[in-house]
Design a protein around this motif. Structure first.
Motif, short mmCIF file in Angstrom:
data_model
loop_
_atom_site.label_atom_id
_atom_site.label_comp_id
_atom_site.label_asym_id
_atom_site.label_seq_id
_atom_site.Cartn_x
_atom_site.Cartn_y
_atom_site.Cartn_z
N ARG A 262 32.25 34.43 33.98
CA ARG A 262 32.89 35.30 33.00
C ARG A 262 34.36 34.93 32.93
NH1 ARG A 262 31.37 41.52 33.42
NH2 ARG A 262 29.31 40.58 33.08
N LEU A 263 34.72 34.18 31.90
CA LEU A 263 36.04 33.56 31.81
C LEU A 263 37.18 34.58 31.83
CD1 LEU A 263 37.77 31.00 31.38
CD2 LEU A 263 37.44 31.31 28.93
N GLY A 264 37.17 35.51 30.90
CA GLY A 264 38.28 36.45 30.76
C GLY A 264 38.46 37.33 31.99
N THR A 265 37.36 37.88 32.49
CA THR A 265 37.42 38.75 33.66
C THR A 265 37.93 37.98 34.87
OG1 THR A 265 35.58 40.06 32.84
CG2 THR A 265 36.08 40.25 35.20
N SER A 266 37.40 36.77 35.08
CA SER A 266 37.80 35.96 36.23
C SER A 266 39.28 35.63 36.20
CB SER A 266 36.98 34.66 36.26
OG SER A 266 35.62 34.92 36.40
N LEU A 267 39.76 35.17 35.06
CA LEU A 267 41.16 34.76 34.97
C LEU A 267 42.11 35.94 35.16
CD1 LEU A 267 42.81 32.23 34.58
CD2 LEU A 267 42.74 32.58 32.11
N THR A 268 41.75 37.08 34.60
CA THR A 268 42.59 38.27 34.75
C THR A 268 42.65 38.72 36.21
OG1 THR A 268 41.96 38.98 32.52
CG2 THR A 268 42.95 40.64 33.95
N LEU A 269 41.51 38.73 36.89
CA LEU A 269 41.48 39.13 38.30
C LEU A 269 42.21 38.12 39.19
CD1 LEU A 269 37.82 40.46 38.71
CD2 LEU A 269 39.94 41.78 38.73
N ILE A 270 42.10 36.84 38.85
CA ILE A 270 42.81 35.83 39.63
C ILE A 270 44.31 36.06 39.58
CG2 ILE A 270 43.43 33.38 39.66
CD1 ILE A 270 40.48 32.80 38.87
N PHE A 271 44.84 36.42 38.41
CA PHE A 271 46.26 36.72 38.31
C PHE A 271 46.66 37.92 39.17
CE2 PHE A 271 46.68 33.86 34.65
CZ PHE A 271 47.96 33.38 34.85
N VAL A 272 45.77 38.89 39.28
CA VAL A 272 46.03 40.04 40.15
C VAL A 272 46.16 39.57 41.60
CG1 VAL A 272 45.09 42.19 41.08
CG2 VAL A 272 44.90 41.70 38.63
N PHE A 273 45.24 38.72 42.04
CA PHE A 273 45.27 38.24 43.42
C PHE A 273 46.47 37.35 43.69
CE2 PHE A 273 40.66 39.31 43.39
CZ PHE A 273 40.64 40.09 44.54
#
Length: 383
Positions: A262-273
């Protein structure tokens, strides 16, 4: 896989090493050339800006040349630039040498990716491109720590002599193994430039830039932070860079799977981490074990973003693959320059090295906000 792919991977290894190894050598260069750490950090910014400016220019200037000839010319520029680095005995000359070296970077990766994809059957193109970029990953795992250790033992110029030698080997390998004649799609620059009129594409490129800024605000000054705050010896810095390289490699593999999920969800969560673990290093950096653990996890979550960022840009720029591929490399390097500049400003302002990770976290948080805006906008367009 054709041996020509290994030649491309070796070239990517050489280019990646010369870009990143300066971080481990930053204290040595600053001391030898009698400049401050923040001023030495501009050597990274100068390289990054050279890539950002040179990438589209070189793509346009070489558009009518056969791709093999273009890659060989770019590698010659790379070798000349590194030899100049090895001969540098002033800060200004070293900066000029770094910028010249950088001119080949963006166009080589952009054009090299197209060449790699065309060397194999259509169902193996993604694997071919991934193999080429493995050279860039190995530059962080092996090239940077080994280059740092060599520079600390024999002087920082020896590292650039070694990279120049790898560049010569790469040039010969490309000349011998890339096909001389291969049908190539004609590049229609007007069509590609017209395809750039996409808000989503420029938002995606901005996300790439903020990711790179967040990463390099911290990565640029990792050596002085480790020596001055954590208390690690210069020899220990090389081992820490190796650990970071392993984290980057693991993150790259995981990131590909997350992007497919899931591209959008993954990238957004990665920025959080990235935001969390960058900021956390301000506190964990005072102890060796906690610093090493934090840096490994930080490197892993940071590089997990790279496959998603590549896919995200390609989705929006599918009608301009050559130019978009080059512009994404440019966006990475604009971010490199921005991150190095932000970190340098923080240090020069008197806030200290320990504040640099907080600045990196703030940049990652901006990336998170832009991700949320971009993917919410895309969802609304689909609805």
């Amino acid at each position: 896989m054709p041996i020509s792919l290994l030649a491309l991977a070796l070239s990517a290894f050489a280019i990646g090493t010369t870009e990143f190894v300066i971080m481990g050598l930053l204290p040595n260069v600053a001391l030898d050339l009698h400049v401050s750490i923040p001023l030495a950090g501009w050597l990274i910014s100068g390289y990054a800006l050279g890539v950002a400016i040179g990438a589209p220019i070189m793509a346009v200037l070489t558009a009518k040349l056969p791709r093999k000839i273009t890659l060989l010319l770019l590698m010659v520029i790379f070798i000349v630039g590194n030899v100049m680095c090895a001969f540098s005995y002033s800060y200004g000359f070293l900066m000029l040498a770094r910028v010249i070296t950088a001119l080949c970077h963006g166009a080589f990766f952009g054009i090299g990716a197209v060449v790699a994809a065309n060397l194999v059957a259509p169902n193996r193109r993604a694997s071919a491109v991934a193999l080429m970029f493995t050279g860039l990953t190995l530059a962080n795992v092996l090239g940077v720590p080994l280059g740092t250790a060599l520079g600390q033992a024999l002087g920082w110029r020896s590292t650039f002599w070694a990279v120049s030698l790898i560049g010569i080997v790469s040039l010969f390998a490309l000349y011998k193994n890339l096909p001389d004649k291969k049908e190539e799609d004609a590049t229609d620059l007007r069509k590609e430039i017209a395809a750039l009129a996409s808000v989503g594409l420029w938002l995606s490129l901005s996300i790439t830039m903020l990711f790179s800024a967040a990463m390099f605000a911290m990565f640029t000054y990792i050596a002085p932070m480790l020596t001055d705050i954590t208390g690690i010896t210069p020899h220990g810095v090389s081992w820490t860079l190796l650990l970071i390289g392993v984290g980057l490699t693991v993150g790259n593999v995981l990131g590909g799977r997350l992007a497919d999920w899931r591209l959008g969800t993954s990238l957004t969560l990665i920025f959080v981490f990235i935001t969390v673990f960058s900021s956390l290093f301000s506190w964990t950096s005072v102890h060796v074990i906690s610093a090493e653990i934090t840096l490994f996890i930080w490197a892993m979550v940071a590089f997990a973003a790279v496959p998603a960022l590549q896919i995200n840009v390609v989705i929006y720029g599918k009608n301009a693959p050559n130019l978009v591929s080059t512009l994404n490399i440019a966006a990475f390097n604009v971010g490199n320059a921005l991150g190095a500049w932000v970190g340098g400003v923080v240090i020069a302002s008197g806030m200290g090295l320990a504040t640099v990770p907080l600045a990196a976290g703030a940049l990652a948080f901006l990336g998170f906000i832009l991700c949320a805006i971009t993917f919410r906008r895309a969802a609304r367009k689909k609805a």
